[in-house]
Write a protein that holds these residues in place. Sequence first.
Motif, short mmCIF file in Angstrom:
data_model
loop_
_atom_site.label_atom_id
_atom_site.label_comp_id
_atom_site.label_asym_id
_atom_site.label_seq_id
_atom_site.Cartn_x
_atom_site.Cartn_y
_atom_site.Cartn_z
N UNK A 119 17.06 8.26 11.65
CA UNK A 119 16.02 9.21 12.08
C UNK A 119 15.00 9.44 10.97
N UNK A 120 15.38 9.13 9.74
CA UNK A 120 14.51 9.42 8.59
C UNK A 120 13.69 8.19 8.18
N UNK A 121 14.34 7.01 8.25
CA UNK A 121 13.71 5.81 7.70
C UNK A 121 13.22 4.90 8.82
N UNK A 122 11.92 4.62 8.80
CA UNK A 122 11.38 3.74 9.83
C UNK A 122 11.70 2.28 9.50
N UNK A 123 11.62 1.43 10.53
CA UNK A 123 11.92 -0.01 10.35
C UNK A 123 10.97 -0.66 9.36
N UNK A 124 9.71 -0.11 9.33
CA UNK A 124 8.71 -0.75 8.48
C UNK A 124 8.76 -0.28 7.04
N UNK A 125 9.68 0.67 6.75
CA UNK A 125 9.79 1.15 5.37
C UNK A 125 10.16 -0.02 4.47
N UNK A 128 20.89 5.83 -7.58
CA UNK A 128 20.09 4.98 -6.68
C UNK A 128 19.02 4.21 -7.43
N UNK A 129 18.67 3.06 -6.91
CA UNK A 129 17.50 2.31 -7.37
C UNK A 129 16.28 3.21 -7.13
N UNK A 130 15.51 3.47 -8.20
CA UNK A 130 14.43 4.46 -8.10
C UNK A 130 13.39 4.08 -7.03
N UNK A 131 13.03 2.80 -6.96
CA UNK A 131 12.00 2.39 -5.99
C UNK A 131 12.48 2.66 -4.57
N UNK A 132 13.74 2.29 -4.29
CA UNK A 132 14.29 2.54 -2.95
C UNK A 132 14.36 4.04 -2.68
N UNK A 133 14.82 4.80 -3.69
CA UNK A 133 14.97 6.25 -3.50
C UNK A 133 13.63 6.90 -3.18
N UNK A 134 12.56 6.48 -3.92
CA UNK A 134 11.24 7.08 -3.65
C UNK A 134 10.74 6.65 -2.26
N UNK A 135 10.94 5.37 -1.93
CA UNK A 135 10.49 4.91 -0.60
C UNK A 135 11.20 5.66 0.52
N UNK A 136 12.48 5.97 0.30
CA UNK A 136 13.28 6.61 1.35
C UNK A 136 13.18 8.14 1.30
#
Lengths: 221, 844
Positions: free
Chosen positions: B566-572, B614-622
């Motif tokens: 519900x939080x993360x879109x497919x295009x993230x 967490x990997x910082x880039x993934x964490x910020x994106x999510x």
Amino acid sequence: MSEAIQFNNVSLNYGSKNDVVEVLKRINFSVNSEEIISIVGPSGSGKTSIIMLASGLETATEGSIKINNEEIVGLKEDKLSEVRRKNIGIVFQSFYLIPNLTAIENVLLSLEANQKYNQDDDAKALLADFGLYHRLNHLPSELSGGEQQRVAIARALINKPKIILADEPTGNLDSANSASMMDLLFNYTKKSKTSLVMVTHDNSIAERCDRIIEIKDGQIV
Amino acid sequence: MVKLFNAQQLRLINKYAIRDFSRSYKKLWVVASTLFISLLLLSLTFSVKEALNNEIEANAKELLGGDIQITSGIDPLPSLVFEELKALGKVSSSIELATMVSKKGQSSVFSELRAVDDNYPLYGEIITTPQGAAEKIFLNTDKPTVLINESIQNLLQVEIGDDVVIMGKSFNVAGLVLSVPDLAERAVFGEFAIISKSSYDQFELSSAGSFLDHEYRLKFNNSNEEGEQTRLAKSIIAYDDTIETRLPGESGRSLNRIIDNFSNFLNLVSVSAMIIAGIGISNTLLSFVNQRNTSIAVKKSIGFSSNFIQLMYFYEIILILIGTSIIAYLFGVFSPLLANEFLPKSLGIDLQPTISLIGYLNIFFIGLLVVLIFSIPSLYSISEIKAVALFRNTFQPVSLNFSLKNIILLAILVTILTTYFVLQTDQKYYTVLYFLAFFITMLIFYGVSKLLIFFLRRLHKFSNNGYRIAYRNIVAKKSLAPIMTISLGIGLTLLLTLSFVANNLKKEISDSIPSMAPDLFFVSIDRDIKSDLEAFIKNIDPNVALEFSPMASASFISLNGTPIEEIVSKNNRSAWVVRGDRRISWAEKPKPDNPIIEGEWWEPGNEDEMFISMDSRAAYDLGMKINDKITLNILGRDVTGTLKNFREVDYRDISVNFAIIINKAFANKLPYEYIGTLKSDLSSNDILALVVERFPNVSAIKVDRILSQISGVLNKIFIAVTGISLIVIVIGLIVIVSAVMVQATFRRYNNLIYKILGVDFPTILKAMTIEFAVIYFTLIFFALSVAVLGSYLVVENTLQLTWKFDLGLTLWILLTTATVSFVLILMANKSIFSPKVYPLIRNE
């Protein structure tokens, strides 16, 4: 006799406010239907400007111009085109045939502008009268100067206009061609009861007209 | 006209246009040829994409291998559940794992192994050499048999009938797999083998650890009630959230996504080509109008309105558009047949041409928009031609008409064109960005030409005739500078940008990564053999660099109590981190090459609480923050932990890195395996052969093999991409050549005057060379600047690589383009070198 063309206090100026060139100065004249007149005068006197205004291709700075009693000053381009199509045929000094159209196609152009279609026979007959039957399908580049001008006159006449405006129609022709061209033009305008307004430098041609209007410095003298 | 454009007038327009076209077609060849090339490019893209989509849609069940696919992961479905599924239809069960296939005592290769039962495949067939070899794997013989693909055959140098070793067991090669009906990526791009499930069970090939999937495919008994049957199948496995299902429509999804992205790129390049073609159209039409100045004035004097004449020429252009778009579409329609030749046979895809009105209208509509955008300013200049000029014989050339009305109209048409493309793609943001960059680049190059003329006018005191003539040609009203700068500038910028990006990526793969990356990757190492394996390798090479990390499978469930989907879109960009099964690891201390950039590492101990890094880039994106609560499903149990820190993870060196790391104290309770890397001065082939012989169940990936596979695919893509951007340059060159030819009369006249005044041929040639050089060098400066900036942003920001400038490549592109352009310009100009005096003096 009704008036085909009426010029009332017509002026034509060019240039900016501080540098005005007065080409025509409040001129008045009229041309009756079936009348043949010539406009003469020195170069730069305003002769051709009268033809330009009468054809609606130039707009008067002031005054009134009527073509067959219809005021044309102030009309929009589309309306002016309509007035021209219905009433006027123009013959230029430089012929101005469309180079990629044949002689007959150049003549038909005038009919088609008036939504008259499938009148090829009329065009052929007219060109035959002008001695061009053997040249119907020739391009302008394949015609002599005299032949080109005859096609140009046929283009102006085919639509049976009420007024023919001719700007030095023999200016680019030799004397022999010039004389036969004028015979053609006079005969046809008389036959079709058309008015003819012709700018010319040639006194012998001017003298054959019903009336001569002389212009000098933008005024009728 | 009494009524504007009634039926008879339209017939008249048609008659005039066809007549004019048939007598002046030579002057319109640029419009036709540039339109055709750009429409063809667009048509090829649309047709191949449509054919691929149709093929995928038509073979959806074959591509999935069933009416529904169920994946239970590492563990098989319980037998009761399996029986329930069997009641719905025919079931084919298979196991997919990654393992080593070896030629005994010699080389080994990391392959995808599929163990299938005798119901496989439920749809379609396995194509093999020799024919019927697939049946052999199910025969009950003393020695089990295997089907391998061509890639394994080449790498291991084995023939049909030879033996290979899989997990310590010897298999006889029964044949080569050419294709399987359900898409297997490694069957196409890597190494792939098939054995029977009974062989798998019989030989207890069961230690593939977490790199193993149990898959079940169903073919329903009652195909008329697929919806209901699907619902029933899903309800049978509803007891476990981690069991995944796929339906036929979803089978080609990843392939579809790749096709969509690539075709979107091609579409953008096509529309760029078309816009450059548009510049040529605009220029040609304007010169066309100027050449017909007198004819247009005569028509006006006879009584035709400007609107009528404009419509006639518009109609002429539309006729060209209809003609070229139909031919381009037909070429495009049959292009899938050609595409079949280039697609890997192992994909098992056979594209078919499809003719559709919608497909054609799509091409036509885009062509129409471009034609309208570029012909409006040219054809509206017709209204500026005055018939009074016939009396004075004073014709002035008209220029592009950019009245307020036209600007608004053009803005609307450009918006429609952009929106039309944006709506057709999933990559909306990048598409808008591309159009924005494209139009800005166009404006920049237009500005560049004006700037060049501006500066030259201030530096005009040349004492040399060649320079003076070149200067006059550049600053003249009909200068080549604007059209050459825009059309060649955009093509060159595109080519340079793509080449820079491609070159950086290729260098990273061929130079940087191999120097940093390990030689071997060990996957799913059983923890019981880890110490022995380590000792064995160190015995072979005491100086070896070995690194092992523990690893377990987990899936992301929720963030702060909200389900993650519900939080993360497919295009993230980082959706991959939370999608499906993910390997997690644990550590006492942070790795030195994973610096913490936010939060703090945890204290040792505390086995009851899970802490997460967490990997910082993934964490910020999510959208994660320190102290967020994250719930992971680890081995079937939901565990909630606290997010403690973000690490900067550099994946470029291909060492072992994890997006998610948890605290060691908590993880000690979990069953786990190891993943490891090896870097050695000895031959990795030799080490691998010894390791596989001693530890048959160990799997290892050779990094250079993966890199060569990636390089191979990238090379093909880059050749295609460069070829496509070259089309933009070709169209640019056609546009320039047409501009040169349009100017030919003017230049011929000038050269004649120069000739009369005593200027010789070498001076004229020198002037032309200087003119070209001045324009081209100005253009290079800006094209290079835009390409460097664009490629730098892509390489550093999007690809996260280090951007490097390659002087050799740059010079090669610039010199080649300059040479081709100049030669073409000279060829187009050949008639002006020795102008004939007579026709010009006679004004013919």
